[in-house]
Design an enzyme around this catalytic site. Sequence first.
Site, short mmCIF file in Angstrom:
data_model
loop_
_atom_site.label_atom_id
_atom_site.label_comp_id
_atom_site.label_asym_id
_atom_site.label_seq_id
_atom_site.Cartn_x
_atom_site.Cartn_y
_atom_site.Cartn_z
N ARG A 66 6.22 -12.58 1.62
CA ARG A 66 5.70 -12.76 2.97
C ARG A 66 4.79 -14.00 3.02
O ARG A 66 4.33 -14.49 1.99
CB ARG A 66 4.86 -11.53 3.36
N GLY A 91 0.79 -1.21 0.00
CA GLY A 91 0.00 0.00 0.00
C GLY A 91 0.82 1.26 0.00
O GLY A 91 0.33 2.33 -0.38
N ASP A 96 1.12 -10.91 7.30
CA ASP A 96 1.63 -10.15 6.16
C ASP A 96 2.93 -9.44 6.49
O ASP A 96 3.55 -8.84 5.61
CB ASP A 96 0.59 -9.13 5.67
#
Length: 482
Positions: A182, A92, A251
Amino acid sequence: MNPFDGLAWTNRFAGLGPDFYTELPAQGLPEPHWVAHSPDCARLLGLPEGWHTRPEALAALSGNSLWPGMRPLASVYSGHQFGVWAGQLGDGRALWLGELDTPHGPHEVQLKGGGLTPYSRRGDGRAVLRSSIREFLCSEAMAALGVPTTRALCITGSRLPVYRETVETAAVVTRVAPSFIRFGHFEHFAHHDQLDALKRLADWFITHHAPECADAPEPAVALLKRVSLQTAELMAHWQAIGFCHGVMNTDNMSMLGLTLDYGPFGFMDGFDPGHICNHSDDRGRYAYARQPAVGFWNLHALAQALVPLLPGEPEAAGERLLEAVDAYRDRFASAMLGRLRAKLGLEGEDAGDQALADDFLKLMAASRADFTLSFRRLSRAEADAEPLRDLFIDREALDAWLARWRQRLTPGAQARMLAVNPAVVLRNHLAEGAIRAAQRDDFTEIERLLKVLSRPFDEPALPSDAALPPDWASTLEVSCSS
């Protein structure tokens, strides 16, 4: 001539295809300036001497231009946050520039704070100067401590306003790792039943980052066992230095066992097994003492994501994967005891070593004795225990423990202990001092502190860097916005 023209980019991740990312440019910083750079990380990447003096570097690492070979993209992943499925997440505010072919193998290079991506959700895609300084310093400090970690090459800043709890200024951290993959990348494709993409990701990761797993009877099981063992070692590293990550969501868990995503982290001052470093963690899920169990929980989430890669009934496949995860238990226990033995200066193995280590930690907890200073002063306590005794309330109990400890010592203990018990870690108040100076456009404290943290086992020139924290440090709070 651009001195970066000769750098070779491999960009293997981009070959996975658009299911895995969105390709887009960064939203650059207006009128960027240098904040800090890491000579050690630059050497890791094989960058040319004086690279940071070039305007081309400032522009590229602020998101305003590209070096030849860069291919910016944001990857998609999902994950569990605070134990709850959070759905689709993704980069993001991070932008993958590519893989630089370095003397130490390919390393991915990312800009953190490069602006909006399709995965920014309600965020602005930006990073603030405050959190960027913390991530930069801690990444390099952890590397110097020998802890597996992502690295940080530099910070660039700008007057661009960013709105958090208050109005702050924008910054970009350039961070580096062999891979930023991840647990959540695998969870994403499993959860959305994109099984072809899940298999492609697993095959790609094994080929490039875990080739020893390729010839196993079940490569996915071998991969999970590898990640489980690496994660166990990482947790032992963290616990042994009093490091709290603060937001161990799936994550934020690295498939290479690296410390990933420095947000509301903290090194403990007074030892408290229940210490919560993240002000947002109101239930204490990620408290210091719970980190090893959370690592184990996260591995179970990864195991669930890998079930579709195995032949046969899902229940039987899950059992085989859980056996791989169970390797974590023994490895963490042995790794943790090994690190405690080293911190106590113990050579060889003795049946009473676990109790000896546990009893010292209990004494520390009862007095809220400073974690880093307790072990550092213990390193010299065979000759002079008074500085150590000053940290403890029940000195008689400490003296009794020291008598047991001395009976277990062998020659050379002090030198061994000083080599593993740091004098300096990135305490919150040290980072805060660098942040406050930087907010006044004085970046010299970042540079000074970086040099100190790069040699954590040496006594610093300024005794205050290795002293008990000042009283005002207890008022500092870090949260997920950090």
